[in-house]
Design a protein around this motif. Structure first.
Motif, PDB file in Angstrom:
ATOM      1  N   GLY A   1       0.799  -1.218   0.000  1.00 48.71           N
ATOM      2  CA  GLY A   1       0.000   0.000   0.000  1.00 48.71           C
ATOM      3  C   GLY A   1       0.826   1.259   0.000  1.00 48.71           C
ATOM      4  N   MET A   2       2.158   1.133   0.187  1.00 53.14           N
ATOM      5  CA  MET A   2       3.009   2.315   0.264  1.00 53.14           C
ATOM      6  C   MET A   2       3.108   3.031  -1.077  1.00 53.14           C
ATOM      7  N   LYS A   3       3.258   2.269  -2.159  1.00 51.65           N
ATOM      8  CA  LYS A   3       3.327   2.891  -3.480  1.00 51.65           C
ATOM      9  C   LYS A   3       2.052   3.649  -3.804  1.00 51.65           C
ATOM     10  N   LEU A   4       0.932   3.047  -3.491  1.00 49.69           N
ATOM     11  CA  LEU A   4      -0.358   3.697  -3.754  1.00 49.69           C
ATOM     12  C   LEU A   4      -0.470   4.999  -2.960  1.00 49.69           C
ATOM     13  N   PHE A   5      -0.025   4.959  -1.717  1.00 53.84           N
ATOM     14  CA  PHE A   5      -0.075   6.173  -0.885  1.00 53.84           C
ATOM     15  C   PHE A   5       0.840   7.254  -1.449  1.00 53.84           C
ATOM     16  N   GLN A   6       2.043   6.884  -1.840  1.00 59.31           N
ATOM     17  CA  GLN A   6       3.012   7.871  -2.312  1.00 59.31           C
ATOM     18  C   GLN A   6       2.567   8.519  -3.620  1.00 59.31           C
ATOM     19  N   ILE A   7       2.090   7.720  -4.571  1.00 60.01           N
ATOM     20  CA  ILE A   7       1.664   8.313  -5.834  1.00 60.01           C
ATOM     21  C   ILE A   7       0.393   9.128  -5.654  1.00 60.01           C
ATOM     22  N   SER A   8      -0.480   8.704  -4.756  1.00 63.80           N
ATOM     23  CA  SER A   8      -1.704   9.463  -4.483  1.00 63.80           C
ATOM     24  C   SER A   8      -1.370  10.812  -3.861  1.00 63.80           C
ATOM     25  N   LYS A   9      -0.383  10.834  -2.990  1.00 65.51           N
ATOM     26  CA  LYS A   9       0.023  12.089  -2.354  1.00 65.51           C
ATOM     27  C   LYS A   9       0.618  13.041  -3.381  1.00 65.51           C
ATOM     28  N   ARG A  10       1.421  12.523  -4.284  1.00 59.08           N
ATOM     29  CA  ARG A  10       2.008  13.373  -5.325  1.00 59.08           C
ATOM     30  C   ARG A  10       0.922  13.946  -6.232  1.00 59.08           C
ATOM     31  N   ILE A  11      -0.032  13.123  -6.611  1.00 61.83           N
ATOM     32  CA  ILE A  11      -1.115  13.597  -7.474  1.00 61.83           C
ATOM     33  C   ILE A  11      -1.952  14.642  -6.753  1.00 61.83           C
ATOM     34  N   ALA A  12      -2.233  14.421  -5.469  1.00 64.29           N
ATOM     35  CA  ALA A  12      -3.036  15.371  -4.697  1.00 64.29           C
ATOM     36  C   ALA A  12      -2.330  16.720  -4.583  1.00 64.29           C
ATOM     37  N   ASP A  13      -1.036  16.705  -4.328  1.00 66.65           N
ATOM     38  CA  ASP A  13      -0.282  17.961  -4.247  1.00 66.65           C
ATOM     39  C   ASP A  13      -0.276  18.677  -5.593  1.00 66.65           C
ATOM     40  N   LEU A  14      -0.169  17.912  -6.669  1.00 62.06           N
ATOM     41  CA  LEU A  14      -0.165  18.506  -8.004  1.00 62.06           C
ATOM     42  C   LEU A  14      -1.531  19.125  -8.326  1.00 62.06           C
ATOM     43  N   PHE A  15      -2.595  18.448  -8.002  1.00 61.23           N
ATOM     44  CA  PHE A  15      -3.936  19.003  -8.212  1.00 61.23           C
ATOM     45  C   PHE A  15      -4.132  20.291  -7.413  1.00 61.23           C
ATOM     46  N   ASP A  16      -3.577  20.316  -6.210  1.00 60.98           N
ATOM     47  CA  ASP A  16      -3.693  21.519  -5.391  1.00 60.98           C
ATOM     48  C   ASP A  16      -2.961  22.690  -6.051  1.00 60.98           C
ATOM     49  N   GLN A  17      -1.840  22.422  -6.716  1.00 60.24           N
ATOM     50  CA  GLN A  17      -1.124  23.472  -7.440  1.00 60.24           C
ATOM     51  C   GLN A  17      -1.921  23.916  -8.664  1.00 60.24           C
ATOM     52  N   TYR A  18      -2.559  22.974  -9.342  1.00 54.29           N
ATOM     53  CA  TYR A  18      -3.389  23.333 -10.494  1.00 54.29           C
ATOM     54  C   TYR A  18      -4.484  24.317 -10.095  1.00 54.29           C
ATOM     55  N   LEU A  19      -5.075  24.116  -8.932  1.00 55.05           N
ATOM     56  CA  LEU A  19      -6.183  24.972  -8.486  1.00 55.05           C
ATOM     57  C   LEU A  19      -5.755  26.429  -8.369  1.00 55.05           C
ATOM     58  N   VAL A  20      -4.485  26.660  -8.039  1.00 53.40           N
ATOM     59  CA  VAL A  20      -3.989  28.027  -7.854  1.00 53.40           C
ATOM     60  C   VAL A  20      -3.369  28.574  -9.136  1.00 53.40           C
ATOM     61  N   PHE A  21      -2.555  27.783  -9.803  1.00 50.92           N
ATOM     62  CA  PHE A  21      -1.791  28.283 -10.947  1.00 50.92           C
ATOM     63  C   PHE A  21      -2.443  27.979 -12.297  1.00 50.92           C
ATOM     64  N   ARG A  22      -3.392  27.049 -12.349  1.00 49.20           N
ATOM     65  CA  ARG A  22      -4.085  26.738 -13.598  1.00 49.20           C
ATOM     66  C   ARG A  22      -5.589  26.553 -13.346  1.00 49.20           C
ATOM     67  N   PRO A  23      -6.270  27.514 -12.750  1.00 54.84           N
ATOM     68  CA  PRO A  23      -7.707  27.317 -12.468  1.00 54.84           C
ATOM     69  C   PRO A  23      -8.535  27.114 -13.724  1.00 54.84           C
ATOM     70  N   GLU A  24      -8.142  27.808 -14.822  1.00 58.28           N
ATOM     71  CA  GLU A  24      -8.909  27.661 -16.055  1.00 58.28           C
ATOM     72  C   GLU A  24      -8.818  26.242 -16.598  1.00 58.28           C
ATOM     73  N   MET A  25      -7.684  25.560 -16.375  1.00 60.23           N
ATOM     74  CA  MET A  25      -7.539  24.177 -16.815  1.00 60.23           C
ATOM     75  C   MET A  25      -8.477  23.273 -16.017  1.00 60.23           C
ATOM     76  N   ILE A  26      -8.607  23.531 -14.735  1.00 61.21           N
ATOM     77  CA  ILE A  26      -9.529  22.759 -13.894  1.00 61.21           C
ATOM     78  C   ILE A  26     -10.961  22.959 -14.377  1.00 61.21           C
ATOM     79  N   PHE A  27     -11.325  24.188 -14.713  1.00 62.58           N
ATOM     80  CA  PHE A  27     -12.689  24.461 -15.185  1.00 62.58           C
ATOM     81  C   PHE A  27     -12.959  23.730 -16.499  1.00 62.58           C
ATOM     82  N   ASN A  28     -11.961  23.675 -17.389  1.00 63.97           N
ATOM     83  CA  ASN A  28     -12.123  22.948 -18.645  1.00 63.97           C
ATOM     84  C   ASN A  28     -12.299  21.453 -18.396  1.00 63.97           C
ATOM     85  N   TRP A  29     -11.561  20.915 -17.447  1.00 62.64           N
ATOM     86  CA  TRP A  29     -11.714  19.498 -17.120  1.00 62.64           C
ATOM     87  C   TRP A  29     -13.134  19.209 -16.654  1.00 62.64           C
ATOM     88  N   GLU A  30     -13.643  20.086 -15.809  1.00 59.73           N
ATOM     89  CA  GLU A  30     -14.975  19.853 -15.253  1.00 59.73           C
ATOM     90  C   GLU A  30     -16.069  19.991 -16.323  1.00 59.73           C
TER      91      GLU A  30
END
Length: 856
Positions: free
Chosen positions: A122-151
């Motif tokens: 389960g460690m690999k799953l946790f580590q990659i999930s944490k990296r993806i979550a941190d990246l999504f959090d950066q998208y929300l601030v630096f690429r909000p328009e990209m998030i809106f397009n995804w939605e």
């Protein structure tokens, strides 16, 4: 008046004075707090002290971080907004852990499927999930328009699909959604927002993303918003380029080396051009805002090299030193001590040299106080033990310098948390004597089990004499896939101790194949009883860690361990409260994320350790003594003396590690954060924040062979600037320290090296006392035999591996006995490995009757 006011200056004290003038004007309501947005608690403390100095008091001031302030404003848009965000990176981590296993079999997820193909803990799953979550959090601030397009379903790669699955039904609750709703509401119907702050001041922040800037600009239409910006240059410097950038542009524009005369590239000041990318980008964003600008630049007289460099940066000019002609009799320029650079052999020597130099500064300037000095380092956790060892161990009061260490994680500062994590680390360990007895060094555990420090000495003697080494019992060794025997385990040793109290063995009589331990008498059995209670509770707690549990299940287990082992004292009560709060949040994360699957202890520990490493007690910054702290962005606080330690070639600036699937790195924009650019600007701000002296040290000499090691590229850039502008070479500027603090060079007249240590002076003088230090070899060695004429490769390698040992054994016939420690902490220890090691080292083994391998 409402609106955006931008105050720029090269002097932070000037900006603080202007802020003090502004806050003197009362707000409409006496109960409304004065809002001052900062980026660090250190800046908060400094601003509060400056306001109190100018106005006589600093009260009812609220110092939020930018994200905290915006979250409060978003609540005005959605009044019933929950305190817990569904899109917090931690919550998203576990939401991704729940969703991702269901998605990896879909088209587009092939790369993630390959990464998780051999997942079993389960460690690999946790580590990659944490990296993806941190990246999504950066998208929300630096690429909000990209998030809106995804939605809106416009992209179909795996990240867009995963985001839609995570945010389904809650699209308006993430930061980008709240930001968009806030901007729309403030533009169309601002009256629906319950209240705006009367005045908002943003102070000492070197950079803000457009995400925050747009929000502050909209707020300025209804409130007074004041931005206090540190600007190192009074001229426009948005178009200057560094030498590297200039060469790159010229090569691109003129590949045939036919440079166009119309190509104009200005470098301005080399340090500003090469290190000021972050500030240059932010100032260009600020210049596009519709606000009133107030320039409060303060000219520098420029008497010392430091002041002249600061003045050159302020005026955007490059200084060129003209070397005197050989035929002239102009005296050579004299270097001052405003900029000091020291090359040392180790972090310990850096701190020792720093201590001596601070004493010299205090002696030179009686008005200099410890609170006027800050020492920053890229890795405060690495340097903290050396700081304690040097600054905290001074016996002479005249040489004692008060100090505090800030920015350490709670894991490094708290004994209780350190002990708690040590208990968790015993899971799947060999339960060695060293690790178990280390727990009894914590006062909170001793008090819990009513064991005194003198009683631990008795316990250590019993453990040593009963030959307890590692392992709970034979079964425990079997689970670790190690040789199954009960000798030298905790169970075998405790049985000997208990039997020894019940009956004498006289060192030879055994009962049921157990040799009683005869040296327990009278009331000492109470000590044994308390220790057995501790050991049984420890073993049971460690056994409870072997089972996979949910987040809430682990929360209960961890809280139970705290209850069973620790009695918090007055000094550690706050640390225990923080730890309990973090553990209780684990249960909340399960409810927020919906992740109800069981995870193993390794994943739970990794999650917990990450939270504890990010948590700080928030003390130690500007507390009256020398402030030691980490090099963090947004920390351009002025001090009379600014010191940077650990400016090594591989330590600073820190590299930015981008993920392969980071979409921002593939489409870079001006304003995107870059760790390397952050560090460069931090170095520049540190240089500009020093009022009298700028001190740098680094590990610049090998501790093995004294070979030169280059410093950080930023230090090299500063050295080049000094050479170009003032004519001083690296050999003139850099002071190369000696390996040992007791080197005679520190006690010679007319030497750049010096020391205030009387102990080192005594040690140095002993080097010349031949009577007390006779030579090891007083006579000439005998002539070599013929067999030494030809040496094998093995013999030559042995000599160069350890020349002293080779000389003693082969030429003098002196052999040093070696011991192999059976307490070896390697988890994959094997008996055959140990025997092979003994044979390789030509060691003799001794196996005692009824015992395992002992003295080797």
């Amino acid at each position: 008046m409402n609106g955006l006011n931008i105050f720029t200056s090269n002097c932070m004290e000037t900006l603080a004075e202007q802020l003090a003038l502004i806050v003197r004007a009362p707000l409409s309501s006496p109960l409304s707090p004065e809002i001052i947005v900062v980026q660090s608690r250190g800046m908060e403390r400094w601003v509060a002290m400056e306001l109190a100095r100018h106005n006589g008091i600093c009260a009812n001031c609220f110092f939020p971080f930018p994200n905290t302030f915006l979250q409060e404003m978003f609540k005005q848009t959605i009044p019933d907004l929950s305190e817990e965000s569904f899109f917090d990176p931690l919550t998203m981590t576990f939401k991704i852990m729940k969703v991702l296993p269901e998605c990896i079999h879909l088209p587009g997820f092939e790369s993630l499927k390959r990464y998780l193909v051999d997942e079993n803990t389960g460690m690999k799953l946790f580590q990659i999930s944490k990296r993806i979550a941190d990246l999504f959090d950066q998208y929300l601030v630096f690429r909000p328009e990209m998030i809106f397009n995804w939605e809106k379903g416009r992209d179909h790669h795996w990240q867009a699909f995963l985001w839609r699955k995570l945010s389904s039904g809650k699209e308006h609750l993430h930061r980008a959604g709240l930001w968009k709703a806030f901007l729309e509401k403030i533009r169309k119907s601002p009256r629906q927002i319950e209240r705006f702050p009367g005045r908002v001041s943003i102070f000492g922040i070197s950079y803000l993303p457009l995400f925050h800037l747009k929000a502050f600009v909209e707020i300025s239409g209804h409130s007074q918003v004041n931005l206090f910006l540190m600007n190192p240059c009074k001229e426009y410097w948005g178009d200057i380029v560094s030498g590297w950038e200039s060469r790159k542009i010229r090569k691109k524009q003129a590949p045939s080396n036919d440079i166009s005369e119309d190509l104009y590239l200005e470098e301005g000041h080399r340090l500003l051009a090469s290190m000021g990318t972050l500030g240059r980008n932010f100032i260009s964003l600020i210049s596009d805002l519709d606000g009133q600008v107030f320039e409060l630049f303060k000219e520098n007289q420029g008497h010392t090299i430091l002041e002249k460099i600061q003045s050159d940066i302020l005026s955007l000019k490059s200084r060129r030193f003209s070397f005197p002609s050989p035929n002239t009799h102009d005296p050579s320029p004299m270097i001052d001590a405003s900029i000091q650079i020291h090359s040392c052999h180790s972090p310990m020597r850096e701190i020792e040299v720093l201590h001596d130099n601070l004493l010299a500064m205090f002696e030179e300037d009686p008005d200099l106080l410890p609170k006027d000095i800050v020492v920053m380092t890229p890795d405060i956790h690495l340097y903290a033990p050396f700081i304690q060892a040097v600054f905290g161990a001074q016996i002479d009061e005249k040489k004692r310098i008060p100090f505090t260490i800030a920015d350490q994680s709670i894991m490094k500062e708290s004994r209780i948390i350190e002990g708690f994590m040590s208990i968790l680390d015993l899971e799947n360990s060999r339960m060695s004597v060293n690790r178990v007895m280390a727990l009894l060094e914590l006062p909170e555990i001793l008090e819990k089990f009513s064991i005194s420090e003198s009683e631990t000495e008795i316990l250590e003697r019993w453990i040593k004499e009963t030959n307890i080494r590692w392992g709970i019992d034979a079964e425990h060794r079997r689970k670790l896939d190690l040789p199954v025997f009960s000798e030298n385990t905790w169970k075998a040793g405790i049985e000997r101790l208990l039997l020894g109290y019940a009956m004498p063995g006289f060192g030879c009589k055994m009962f049921s194949e157990i040799l009683p331990y005869d040296h327990i008498e009278g009331s000492e059995v109470k000590i044994l009883g308390k220790f057995i209670g501790f050991l049984n509770r420890l073993i049971n707690s460690v056994d409870s860690l072997n089972q996979a549990r949910t987040l809430s299940g682990w929360s209960k287990v961890f809280l139970d361990i705290i209850e069973q082992f620790f009695t918090p004292g007055q000094d550690s009560e706050s640390e225990t409260r923080i730890l309990r709060s973090i553990l209780e949040d684990m249960s909340k994360q399960e409810a927020l994320s919906g992740f109800d699957k069981s995870i193993k202890i390794d994943v739970a520990k990794s999650f917990l350790r990450g939270l504890l490493e990010d948590k700080q007690l928030g003390r130690g910054f500007i507390s009256g003594g020398v402030t030691f702290c980490a090099m963090l962005p947004m920390r351009s606080i002025p001090f009379r003396v600014v010191c940077l330690a650990g400016m090594n070639t591989d330590a600073f600036p820190r590299e930015t590690k981008t993920l392969e699937f980071d979409l921002m790195s593939k489409h870079h924009r001006i304003g995107d954060r870059n760790r390397r650019n952050d560090d460069k600007y931090l170095f520049l701000e540190s240089l500009l924040s020093a009022k009298n002296k700028f001190y740098i040290s680094y590990v610049g000499q090998s501790i093995q062979d004294n070979a030169r090691i280059p410093p950080s590229v930023l230090v090299s850039e500063l050295l080049d600037c000094i050479k170009e502008g003032f004519g001083f070479s690296e050999e003139q500027v850099v002071i190369f320290q000696r390996l040992q603090a007791f080197s005679p060079e520190y006690f010679k007249n007319n030497s750049k090296l010096f020391s205030y240590s009387y102990e080192n002076f005594i040690a140095s003088s002993k080097m010349f006392d031949r009577k007390e230090a006779p030579p090891l070899i007083s006579t000439k060695l005998p002539e070599l035999d013929k067999e030494w004429k030809d040496l094998s490769i093995k013999a030559l390698s042995t000599f160069f591996n350890n020349p002293a040992k080779y000389l003693l054994e082969k030429r003098l016939g002196i052999y040093l006995h070696e011991k192999a420690d059976i307490l070896d902490e390697r988890e994959n220890f094997r008996l055959d490995h140990l025997e092979k090691y003994m044979l390789d080292q030509e060691l003799v083994t001794t196996r005692l009757s009824g015992s395992s391998l002992k003295d080797i």
